[in-house]
Design an enzyme around this catalytic site. Structure first.
Site, PDB file in Angstrom:
ATOM      1  N   HIS A  82       1.417  11.052  -1.868  1.00  0.00           N
ATOM      2  CA  HIS A  82       0.172  10.800  -1.151  1.00  0.00           C
ATOM      3  C   HIS A  82      -0.599  12.112  -1.125  1.00  0.00           C
ATOM      4  O   HIS A  82      -0.238  13.027  -0.392  1.00  0.00           O
ATOM      5  CB  HIS A  82       0.478  10.293   0.263  1.00  0.00           C
ATOM      6  N   HIS A  85       0.854  -1.194   0.000  1.00  0.00           N
ATOM      7  CA  HIS A  85       0.000   0.000   0.000  1.00  0.00           C
ATOM      8  C   HIS A  85       0.887   1.241   0.000  1.00  0.00           C
ATOM      9  O   HIS A  85       1.892   1.300   0.714  1.00  0.00           O
ATOM     10  CB  HIS A  85      -0.896  -0.005   1.251  1.00  0.00           C
TER      11      HIS A  85
END
Length: 588
Positions: free
Chosen positions: A168, A122
């Site tokens: 992110h 992830h």
């Protein structure tokens, strides 16, 4: 003797670390040795057959004797106790068959992709926490070298809207250029395994930048890039068919609208939860929350969180046709209505669905059978909840026991959940693909697996911990205790379905670098096909937190019977050079 200073005037002396086997190992040798105190060929063959469970005991015994002669560890016509102990402690005597010519991938790799658990990461580009760490291609390189097959990239326009960054979104993470990540994937994708790498894209790009991304991929990956012959795939190809290929998985193209939003920081994680502490939150002891039916149905029918939903910042362009669209070999499935409707299998094509860990947990309360049936044909990806800012992880077993193939963990987490994942994917030669058990693939209506049901005991695993050694070589004299040798104890247990999950402890052995426990445990397994053996060593401390001494997790279904040398790893999953435990495994 080992000497420790208490202060300027006082010194304590302790017995030196022993190079001898434990009393339990000595007894095993005595039981099989001849009257002359040696274990000859005939006695060694009997030991290899009865204790080690070797099918070809004659050849195995002869090979041990031949190697012992090479190292001058044999006296006359048999193994001495010292030579026998050296054989048991050798790297060749591992609990799993070693990689190499005698052990490669052994499972059937010709089934559809949906029939396998896939080693998945992830936010694969992050170097640390989820909010402020740097983005880099280095974590991607490390993951691929460890055998990870699922890489996630969040792609965003740069400040000038003329290039593509990976970061992110809506956080303070520093970006890395997409081209650097793609080059690293191209270079290391098949360094550890020849089986396919799946790149999961979170796409925040406009049409022009999508065209640039397509050009980058074609240039860097070339023939490695898998492009399906048709848009709708009725069944996934197999890992064998996809060897040395890179697959792209994402949603249909969307138009990026606003990239200037201020980073949104959510409330801190619950206080007191630190998975990386020595004792940590034990995995598999979290019971699924039985949510209020009305609340659950509202979540399913109105909205359930998904990293790939960006309705506040993008609009879908379903009719946009481009080369980029043709590169999507695993389309992310669009949600329609509630979760139950989304899980209805479409016989005309397959795809991937993503759910957060908490949505999976709630959904399995009422829709466990639908989830398992969905994963028999489609891919299900599970990702950590958004508040895991420190890159902690959830229990991966909860996804696996419902058939989820792509259980995505933060590879920066360095704690028990990630250790269990490493253990799962040590199976099948460490190739990053593990065939799902048959009961998760059974399509008969009345045979859907229920991990919460009362299941009969199928197998009993017997584990004996004899002794440990190697810390004196890998750690400084005062690493564990400034004033004395360490007080080691071992924790042994199972990560599996809830009914199989438990942990047991040996007693601490005081002031000894080579602890000898000779302690036996027994684990009743209802679903051994999903059981991972957990082994940890800690140093007992009366006044502070216990110190960490090593860990390893092993797939139960691949354990070799007999007395084995079990090597341990550090928190990050890197092998400790010298530390190992002598353990015995048997099944009833």
């Amino acid at each position: 003797m080992s000497t420790y200073s208490i202060c300027c005037c006082f010194r304590l002396r302790y017995r030196p670390a022993s190079n001898d086997p434990s009393e339990g190992l000595k007894k095993v040798f005595k039981d099989y040795a001849g009257d002359d105190g040696l274990m000859g060929l005939e006695q060694l063959q009997r030991f290899m057959k009865e204790v080690q469970g070797e099918a070809s005991a004659v050849e195995a015994a002869q090979a041990i004797l031949d190697k012992s002669r090479d190292f001058r560890l044999i006296k006359r016509k048999g193994l001495s106790l010292d030579a026998f102990f050296r054989y048991l402690s050798s790297n060749e005597n591992s609990p799993l068959l070693p990689k190499g010519p005698i052990y490669q991938v052994y499972q059937d790799m010709t089934a559809p992709l949906s029939h396998y658990f896939i080693f998945t990461g992830h936010n694969s580009y992050l170097t640390g926490n989820q909010l402020t760490s740097d983005c880099s291609d280095e974590p991607i390189r490390k993951a691929l070298l460890r055998g990870v097959r699922g890489i996630e990239l969040d792609v965003w326009p740069n400040n000038n809207n003329d290039d593509i960054n990976v970061l992110h979104g809506r956080t303070f993470t520093t970006p890395v250029k997409l081209i650097d990540c793609l080059r690293t994937i191209g270079q290391y994708a098949f360094a550890a395994s020849p089986y396919p790498v799946i790149i999961t894209l979170e796409d925040h790009l406009n049409t022009a930048l999508r065209a640039k991304l397509t050009s980058m991929m074609n240039e860097i990956f070339g023939d490695l890039l898998y492009v399906p012959n048709r848009e709708d795939i009725e069944i996934f190809p197999s890992p064998e068919d996809l060897k040395m290929r890179i697959l792209i998985s994402t949603k249909p193209p969307m138009e990026y609208l606003d990239q200037t939003k201020t980073p949104k920081v959510i409330e801190n994680e619950a206080q007191g939860h630190n998975e990386d502490e020595t004792w940590g939150a034990e995995i598999l002891q979290q019971k699924p929350q039985v949510a209020d039916n009305k609340v659950l149905e509202h979540e399913q029918s109105e909205h359930y969180p998904d990293e790939e939903e960006h309705d506040d910042e993008v609009e879908q362009r379903p009719h946009e046709a481009s080369d980029y669209t043709h590169l999507i070999s695993i389309p992310a499935r669009k949600k329609k209505g509630g979760l139950k409707d989304t899980l209805q299998s479409d016989s005309n094509h397959v795809g991937r669905l993503s759910l957060s860990e908490q949505v999976l947990e709630k959904s399995t309360v009422h829709h466990g059978s639908e989830i398992i049936r969905f994963t028999q044909k489609n891919l299900l990806r599970i990702y950590p909840r958004g508040t895991r800012f420190q890159s902690s992880n959830y229990n991966p077993m909860h996804g696996w026991m419902y058939g989820a193939q792509m259980v995505a963990l933060n590879m920066q987490g360095y704690a028990r959940s990630l250790w269990v994942m490493h253990g799962m994917f040590r199976a099948n030669g460490g190739c990053g693909y593990v065939k799902k058990p048959d009961f998760l693939l059974d399509t008969r209506e009345d045979h859907i697996f229920d991990p919460k049901a009362e299941l009969p005991v199928k197998k009993i695993l017997k584990v004996k911990v004899y002794m440990g050694d190697g810390w004196r070589l890998d750690f400084s004299k005062t690493h564990f205790d400034q004033y004395s040798p360490p007080d080691f104890y071992t924790r042994v247990g199972i990560a599996g379905v809830p009914a199989d999950s438990k942990m047991e402890n040996t007693q601490p052995i005081e002031d000894n670098w080579t602890p000898m426990w000779d302690k036996e445990f027994e684990f009743k397994l209802r679903v051994p096909e999903l059981a991972v053996l957990r082994i940890e060593v800690h140093e007992y401390d009366m006044s502070d937190s216990d110190d960490f001494g090593g860990q390893v997790c092993l797939p139960v279904w691949e354990l070799r019977r007999g007395i084995r040398a079990v090597r341990l790893y550090d928190r990050k999953g890197d092998l400790l050079p010298s530390v190992r435990l002598m353990m015995q495994f048997d099944f009833a």
